[in-house]
Design an enzyme around this catalytic site. Structure first.
Site, PDB file in Angstrom:
ATOM      1  N   PRO A   1      32.357  75.766  -4.460  1.00 46.74           N
ATOM      2  CA  PRO A   1      32.271  76.897  -5.401  1.00 46.74           C
ATOM      3  C   PRO A   1      30.810  77.147  -5.786  1.00 46.74           C
ATOM      4  CG  PRO A   1      33.031  74.930  -6.535  1.00 46.74           C
ATOM      5  CD  PRO A   1      32.941  74.561  -5.087  1.00 46.74           C
TER       6      PRO A   1
ATOM      7  N   ASP B   1      26.643  73.701  -6.616  1.00 48.07           N
ATOM      8  CA  ASP B   1      28.053  73.370  -6.422  1.00 48.07           C
ATOM      9  C   ASP B   1      28.638  73.156  -7.816  1.00 48.07           C
ATOM     10  OD1 ASP B   1      30.545  72.316  -5.931  1.00 48.07           O
ATOM     11  OD2 ASP B   1      29.861  70.748  -4.550  1.00 48.07           O
ATOM     12  N   HIS B   2      29.517  74.070  -8.245  1.00 52.78           N
ATOM     13  CA  HIS B   2      30.015  74.036  -9.622  1.00 52.78           C
ATOM     14  C   HIS B   2      30.898  72.816  -9.890  1.00 52.78           C
ATOM     15  CE1 HIS B   2      30.362  75.581 -13.537  1.00 52.78           C
ATOM     16  NE2 HIS B   2      30.379  76.874 -13.253  1.00 52.78           N
ATOM     17  N   ARG B   3      31.342  72.142  -8.855  1.00 55.96           N
ATOM     18  CA  ARG B   3      32.115  70.916  -9.068  1.00 55.96           C
ATOM     19  C   ARG B   3      31.224  69.802  -9.624  1.00 55.96           C
ATOM     20  NH1 ARG B   3      34.351  69.953  -3.154  1.00 55.96           N
ATOM     21  NH2 ARG B   3      32.080  70.098  -2.866  1.00 55.96           N
TER      22      ARG B   3
END
Length: 444
Positions: free
Chosen positions: A236, A414-416
């Protein structure tokens, strides 16, 4: 007993390799560790070692053959040993060839897409049908738009009479300069074009002389396509952008270069702005370990090391040589290492450990005049910094607007792993280090 020498996996992501050059021939003696061939992997041209002692009894594939990892490459055994039964037991696998023709289906080789050939006879048939059926004259505009779509899809502003004359005489309205209001093409414009001998027939003949070219994917391009597609689909991504006042950084670079020349008048290494950005980025990563991290499924790995990859453009692809422990190296050390790794990357001579297992990547397109862009994360990393060009722009200094030099940076996250605030804090630190380079001395 004779043994099969297989195509071995020479890099972590290698799935197939192309034989570039045989360094041994049939009848030559070899032992484990001897280099028998040069093989192009998905990343570089690498040396393949023998794993058996004996002589090369049979070379199974010529230079240029592309083999899957594990596929039989050669036979090594005792001099004069009969290997016919061993060869008979080999699976019937044909190597892929690097020539474009063989990568194409037979139908593709013998046929051409009809869409790419908007020829004059086709237009003439439409015009004759219009003449035979006067009621269809109202469809002149539609017919024109269809033909224009075949030439790029750009809409042309022209009067109905001008369009009708253009169709009847095979004139491509894209070649006509309009003199009417807002550039509208008139009857006179089309007739003037006809007098000059320009029209769609000339356009069609030029198109007919051009043929499509199908370029087969090399190993590197296949790997790039696979990995970046997976990254874009699975990670994401979100993006943060910041502008940096590059005036102090440029001054610092000049001062550093002059100082080095004072110490060594024959100095060959010239520090670049990118070298300073690499150092500042490494320092910022050290201060923000949450950005220097990787998603591990049910956990997040925060790296203790700061290994910065530098994207290097190659003919047919790109590589990311890695500067190990970049936070602990001086700018001059980084400069020397970047130039050496980039040189060997373009020569396809990097070892796998020199372009893998980084913790963060920098991609710089500023030298191409690109103001700003967004980059795709190099998985399993969680961030990549896209560096644009330094441009002349107005900036505010001490409450006054003055001419400045501005550098645009875009961080892909990376939004994780990286939240918006975490990425913003990282960029704020990086901006401060670049605008005040002396601060880097405090985090070395």
């Amino acid at each position: 007993m004779a043994k099969i020498q297989e195509m071995t996996q020479l890099s972590p992501t290698m799935e197939e390799g192309t034989i570039v050059k045989w360094l041994k021939k049939e009848g030559d003696s070899v032992s484990p560790g001897d280099i028998i061939a040069e093989v192009e992997t998905d990343k570089a041209v690498m040396e393949m070692e023998a794993f058996e002692t004996g002589v090369i009894l049979k070379i199974l594939h010529t230079e240029g053959a592309k083999l899957k990892v594990g596929q039989a490459l050669a036979v090594i055994g005792k001099p004069g040993e009969d290997v016919s039964s061993l060869l008979a037991d080999l699976p019937k696998q044909s190597p892929s060839q690097t020539k474009v023709e063989t990568a194409l289906p037979k139908e593709t080789q013998t046929s051409k897409p009809s869409v790419s050939e908007p020829t004059a006879p086709a237009i003439s048939s439409q015009v004759s049908e219009t003449k035979q059926n006067p009621t269809s004259m109202n469809s002149v505009t539609a017919v024109t738009e269809i033909n224009l779509a075949n030439r790029g899809g750009l809409r042309v502003l022209a009067s109905p009479l001008a369009k009708s004359i253009a169709i009847e005489n095979g004139v491509d309205l894209h070649t006509v300069i309009g003199t009417g209001p807002e550039g509208r093409i008139t009857k006179k414009d089309v007739l003037d074009t006809l007098k000059q001998g320009s029209g769609v027939s000339q356009y069609a003949s030029q198109v007919a002389n051009r043929s499509d070219e199908v370029v087969s994917l090399n190993g590197m391009r296949k790997t790039i396509a696979k990995r970046l597609t997976e990254s874009k689909q699975n990670l994401p991504h979100f993006y943060l952008n910041v502008d940096v006042n590059a005036k102090a950084m440029e001054t610092f670079r000049l001062e550093l270069t002059e100082f080095q020349k004072h110490l060594d008048p024959e100095l060959q290494v010239k520090v670049s702005l990118n070298d300073i950005i690499v150092k500042a980025t490494a320092a910022a990563l050290r201060l923000h370990p949450k950005v220097n991290a990787s998603f591990q499924g049910d956990s997040i790995l925060q790296f203790g090391r700061v290994d910065v990859g530098i994207a290097v453009s190659l003919d047919g692809g790109l590589l990311t040589p890695v500067i190990r422990n970049a936070d602990g190296k001086s700018i001059l050390e980084i400069s020397k290492e970047v130039k050496e790794l980039a040189k060997r990357a373009r020569e396809r001579k990097l070892k796998p450990e020199e372009f893998s297992n980084g913790t963060f990547t920098i991609s710089n397109l500023g030298m191409y005049g690109i103001s700003r862009f967004t980059a795709i994360i190099n998985e399993p990393e969680s961030g990549i910094l896209a560096v644009g060009s330094v441009e002349d722009k107005p900036v505010v200094e001490n409450g006054a607007v003055v001419a400045g030099r501005v550098l645009s940076l875009t961080l892909s996250c990376d939004h994780r792993v990286i939240d918006g605030a975490v990425g913003a804090e990282f960029l704020r630190t990086l901006k401060s280090l670049l605008e005040q380079p002396s601060l880097m001395a405090g985090v070395i």
